[in-house]
Enzyme design. Structure first.
Site, PDB file in Angstrom:
ATOM      1  N   ASP A  41       0.814  -1.219   0.000  1.00 37.19           N
ATOM      2  CA  ASP A  41       0.000   0.000   0.000  1.00 37.19           C
ATOM      3  C   ASP A  41       0.848   1.270   0.000  1.00 37.19           C
ATOM      4  O   ASP A  41       0.310   2.374   0.076  1.00 37.19           O
ATOM      5  CB  ASP A  41      -0.959   0.014   1.198  1.00 37.19           C
ATOM      6  CG  ASP A  41      -0.228   0.083   2.529  1.00 37.19           C
ATOM      7  OD1 ASP A  41       1.029  -0.071   2.538  1.00 37.19           O
ATOM      8  OD2 ASP A  41      -0.887   0.303   3.565  1.00 37.19           O
ATOM      9  N   ARG A 100      10.388  27.236   1.627  1.00 41.33           N
ATOM     10  CA  ARG A 100       9.895  28.493   1.049  1.00 41.33           C
ATOM     11  C   ARG A 100       8.706  29.072   1.814  1.00 41.33           C
ATOM     12  O   ARG A 100       8.417  30.250   1.709  1.00 41.33           O
ATOM     13  CB  ARG A 100       9.537  28.283  -0.432  1.00 41.33           C
ATOM     14  CG  ARG A 100      10.770  28.260  -1.316  1.00 41.33           C
ATOM     15  CD  ARG A 100      10.446  27.880  -2.741  1.00 41.33           C
ATOM     16  NE  ARG A 100      10.234  26.448  -2.883  1.00 41.33           N
ATOM     17  CZ  ARG A 100      10.062  25.836  -4.050  1.00 41.33           C
ATOM     18  NH1 ARG A 100      10.058  26.548  -5.163  1.00 41.33           N
ATOM     19  NH2 ARG A 100       9.880  24.542  -4.112  1.00 41.33           N
ATOM     20  N   HIS A 134      16.637  28.524   2.392  1.00 42.60           N
ATOM     21  CA  HIS A 134      15.964  29.581   1.628  1.00 42.60           C
ATOM     22  C   HIS A 134      15.958  30.895   2.408  1.00 42.60           C
ATOM     23  O   HIS A 134      16.072  31.970   1.822  1.00 42.60           O
ATOM     24  CB  HIS A 134      14.538  29.145   1.297  1.00 42.60           C
ATOM     25  CG  HIS A 134      13.820  30.091   0.395  1.00 42.60           C
ATOM     26  ND1 HIS A 134      14.285  30.401  -0.868  1.00 42.60           N
ATOM     27  CD2 HIS A 134      12.678  30.812   0.560  1.00 42.60           C
ATOM     28  CE1 HIS A 134      13.462  31.261  -1.440  1.00 42.60           C
ATOM     29  NE2 HIS A 134      12.483  31.538  -0.594  1.00 42.60           N
ATOM     30  N   LYS A 198      11.467  43.136  -8.945  1.00 41.98           N
ATOM     31  CA  LYS A 198      10.380  42.370  -9.552  1.00 41.98           C
ATOM     32  C   LYS A 198       9.239  42.227  -8.559  1.00 41.98           C
ATOM     33  O   LYS A 198       9.391  42.438  -7.374  1.00 41.98           O
ATOM     34  CB  LYS A 198      10.859  40.975  -9.971  1.00 41.98           C
ATOM     35  CG  LYS A 198      11.186  40.084  -8.777  1.00 41.98           C
ATOM     36  CD  LYS A 198      11.166  38.621  -9.090  1.00 41.98           C
ATOM     37  CE  LYS A 198      11.164  37.841  -7.761  1.00 41.98           C
ATOM     38  NZ  LYS A 198      11.328  36.422  -7.910  1.00 41.98           N
ATOM     39  N   ARG A 200       5.883  39.434  -7.666  1.00 47.45           N
ATOM     40  CA  ARG A 200       5.395  38.074  -7.910  1.00 47.45           C
ATOM     41  C   ARG A 200       3.894  38.044  -7.614  1.00 47.45           C
ATOM     42  O   ARG A 200       3.476  37.945  -6.460  1.00 47.45           O
ATOM     43  CB  ARG A 200       6.140  37.087  -7.001  1.00 47.45           C
ATOM     44  CG  ARG A 200       5.911  35.633  -7.358  1.00 47.45           C
ATOM     45  CD  ARG A 200       6.594  34.703  -6.367  1.00 47.45           C
ATOM     46  NE  ARG A 200       8.030  34.688  -6.482  1.00 47.45           N
ATOM     47  CZ  ARG A 200       8.711  33.993  -7.385  1.00 47.45           C
ATOM     48  NH1 ARG A 200       8.063  33.291  -8.290  1.00 47.45           N
ATOM     49  NH2 ARG A 200      10.018  34.010  -7.398  1.00 47.45           N
ATOM     50  N   ASP A 228      13.413  26.831  -9.415  1.00 50.34           N
ATOM     51  CA  ASP A 228      12.338  25.849  -9.474  1.00 50.34           C
ATOM     52  C   ASP A 228      11.799  25.760 -10.904  1.00 50.34           C
ATOM     53  O   ASP A 228      12.294  24.984 -11.714  1.00 50.34           O
ATOM     54  CB  ASP A 228      11.242  26.236  -8.476  1.00 50.34           C
ATOM     55  CG  ASP A 228      10.154  25.177  -8.352  1.00 50.34           C
ATOM     56  OD1 ASP A 228      10.197  24.188  -9.109  1.00 50.34           O
ATOM     57  OD2 ASP A 228       9.252  25.332  -7.511  1.00 50.34           O
ATOM     58  N   THR A 229      10.842  26.587 -11.265  1.00 48.63           N
ATOM     59  CA  THR A 229      10.309  26.541 -12.628  1.00 48.63           C
ATOM     60  C   THR A 229      11.136  27.390 -13.591  1.00 48.63           C
ATOM     61  O   THR A 229      10.859  27.424 -14.785  1.00 48.63           O
ATOM     62  CB  THR A 229       8.853  27.038 -12.662  1.00 48.63           C
ATOM     63  OG1 THR A 229       8.811  28.387 -12.182  1.00 48.63           O
ATOM     64  CG2 THR A 229       7.958  26.166 -11.794  1.00 48.63           C
ATOM     65  N   ALA A 230      12.144  28.098 -13.053  1.00 50.74           N
ATOM     66  CA  ALA A 230      13.086  28.917 -13.833  1.00 50.74           C
ATOM     67  C   ALA A 230      12.433  30.152 -14.448  1.00 50.74           C
ATOM     68  O   ALA A 230      13.045  30.804 -15.291  1.00 50.74           O
ATOM     69  CB  ALA A 230      13.795  28.092 -14.913  1.00 50.74           C
ATOM     70  N   GLY A 231      11.232  30.494 -14.016  1.00 48.55           N
ATOM     71  CA  GLY A 231      10.572  31.688 -14.537  1.00 48.55           C
ATOM     72  C   GLY A 231      11.314  32.960 -14.159  1.00 48.55           C
ATOM     73  O   GLY A 231      11.591  33.815 -15.005  1.00 48.55           O
TER      74      GLY A 231
END
Length: 317
Positions: A41, A100, A134, A198, A200, A228-231
Site C-alpha cells: 500500500d 519556502r 531559503h 520584480k 510576484r 524551481d520553474t526557472a521563470g
C-alpha cells in the site's frame, strides 16, 4: 584514506545516493548498510543492517522530489536509529524542502519550514547539517543543533577559474531577498552588484520591473538559492541582455528545475547555468547549458569536524 573510528557511521536514504557515496569517499568510510522497502500500500519500512549502538550517525537525505516520500523516509529512519540506541543522530540535508513557506505572508497560511523542523526534532534528530537555507532565520526554528553551510564559495571558485576581468562582471540578484547572497559572491569575485526589482503576483510567476545598477556591456552573473520553474531566472536573464548586458551566466545551489524549467533555460539568454548536486539531476535534465558542481568535499569536511568536535565555521572562509 580510510577513517578508522568505528563510532562514525554514515547512512544514505533514497534521494541522493550518488552524493552520499561521494561524501562517504571524502570522509573515508563505507556507507552504512540499510534498506528501504515499501509495503504493497506504499507504507515505508526501513531496516538497519548493522549495529549502531553508541555510534554517532549521519543520515544523508535531501527532501527534494518526491518531497513527501523523502521526508517520510527520513523521519522513519531517524526513529529506527533512535530505537537502535544511536548516541547521536545528525541529519545531513543538502536541500531542506518546504523551506519556502517560512512565514505567514498572507492570512491562513502554514509555516511549513517550522513544521518540518518540529517533525525532525520529534522523530529524535540531535543535529541538522544543511546547505543554503531559503531563509537563514529558519535556523531559529530548531531547538537542536544546526550547522548551516554555504554554497557561495563553491560557486565563486568555479567563476574565478574562468578568469573574467573583474571590471567586466557584475553580480545580479534576481530579487530584493537575494541581495545578501549576491553580495557574498560579489565580495569573493571583487565585483559590483545589481538588483532586479520584480513582483510576484502569484507563486512561480514573476514580472521584471526595473534593474538597479550598471549592467551595460558587462558579463552578468545571476545568483539564487533555488531555481524551481526557472521563470524568475530566465526572465531576469532576458531582461539583462535587453538592457545591455554582454553575456549572462546564472548559478544556484539547489536545482529543483520542475515543470517547464529545462525548456525555459534552453530558450533563454543564459549562456551557462551552474548548479550543485544538493539535488540529483536525472538524465533528461542534464542539458548542455547546465554545469553541476559537487558539494561532497564541503559536507564531508563538515561531518568530520562535527564528529571530532572541531570548528565548522572555518568552512565558511
Amino acid at each position: 584514506m580510510p577513517y578508522t573510528n568505528p563510532k562514525l557511521k554514515i547512512f544514505s536514504l533514497s534521494s541522493n545516493i550518488e552524493l552520499a557515496k561521494e561524501i562517504a569517499a571524502e570522509v573515508g568510510v563505507e556507507l552504512g548498510k540499510s534498506s528501504v522497502k515499501r509495503f504493497s500500500d506504499g507504507e515505508i519500512t526501513i531496516n538497519i543492517e548493522e549495529s549502531i549502538r553508541g555510534c554517532d550517525v549521519f543520515v544523508i537525505q535531501s527532501t527534494c522530489s518526491p518531497v513527501n516520500e523523502n521526508l517520510m523516509e527520513l523521519l522513519i529512519m531517524v526513529d529506527a536509529l533512535k530505537r537502535a540506541s544511536a548516541k547521536t543522530i545528525s541529519i545531513v540535508m543538502p536541500y531542506y524542502g518546504y523551506a519556502r513557506q517560512d512565514r505567514k505572508a498572507r492570512a491562513r497560511e502554514p509555516i511549513t519550514a517550522k513544521l518540518v523542523a518540529n517533525l525532525l526534532e520529534t522523530a529524535g534528530a540531535t543535529r541538522v547539517i544543511t546547505l543554503d537555507l531559503h531563509a537563514p532565520q529558519i535556523q531559529g526554528f530548531f531547538d537542536i543543533l544546526i550547522d548551516h553551510l554555504m554554497g557561495v564559495p563553491i560557486l565563486a571558485d568555479y567563476f574565478q577559474e574562468k578568469n573574467f576581468n573583474n571590471e567586466d562582471i557584475v553580480i545580479v540578484s534576481p530579487d530584493h531577498g537575494g541581495v545578501t547572497r549576491a553580495r557574498k559572491l560579489a565580495e569573493r569575485l571583487k565585483a559590483p552588484i545589481a538588483i532586479i526589482d520584480k513582483r510576484r503576483p502569484k507563486p512561480n510567476v514573476a514580472e521584471v520591473m526595473n534593474i538597479v545598477g550598471n549592467i551595460d556591456g558587462k558579463i552578468a552573473i545571476l545568483i539564487d538559492d533555488i531555481i524551481d520553474t526557472a521563470g524568475t531566472i530566465t526572465l531576469a536573464a532576458n531582461a539583462l541582455v535587453e538592457n545591455g548586458a554582454k553575456e549572462v551566466y546564472a548559478c544556484c545551489t539547489h536545482p529543483v528545475l520542475s515543470g517547464p524549467a529545462i525548456e525555459r533555460i534552453e530558450n533563454s539568454k543564459i549562456k551557462e547555468l551552474v548548479v550543485t548536486n544538493s539535488i540529483p539531476l536525472p538524465e533528461e535534465k542534464k542539458i548542455g547549458k547546465i554545469h553541476q558542481l559537487t558539494v561532497a568535499t564541503l559536507i564531508g569536511e563538515a561531518i568530520v569536524r562535527v564528529f571530532e568536535q572541531q570548528s565548522v565555521s572555518t568552512l565558511f572562509d
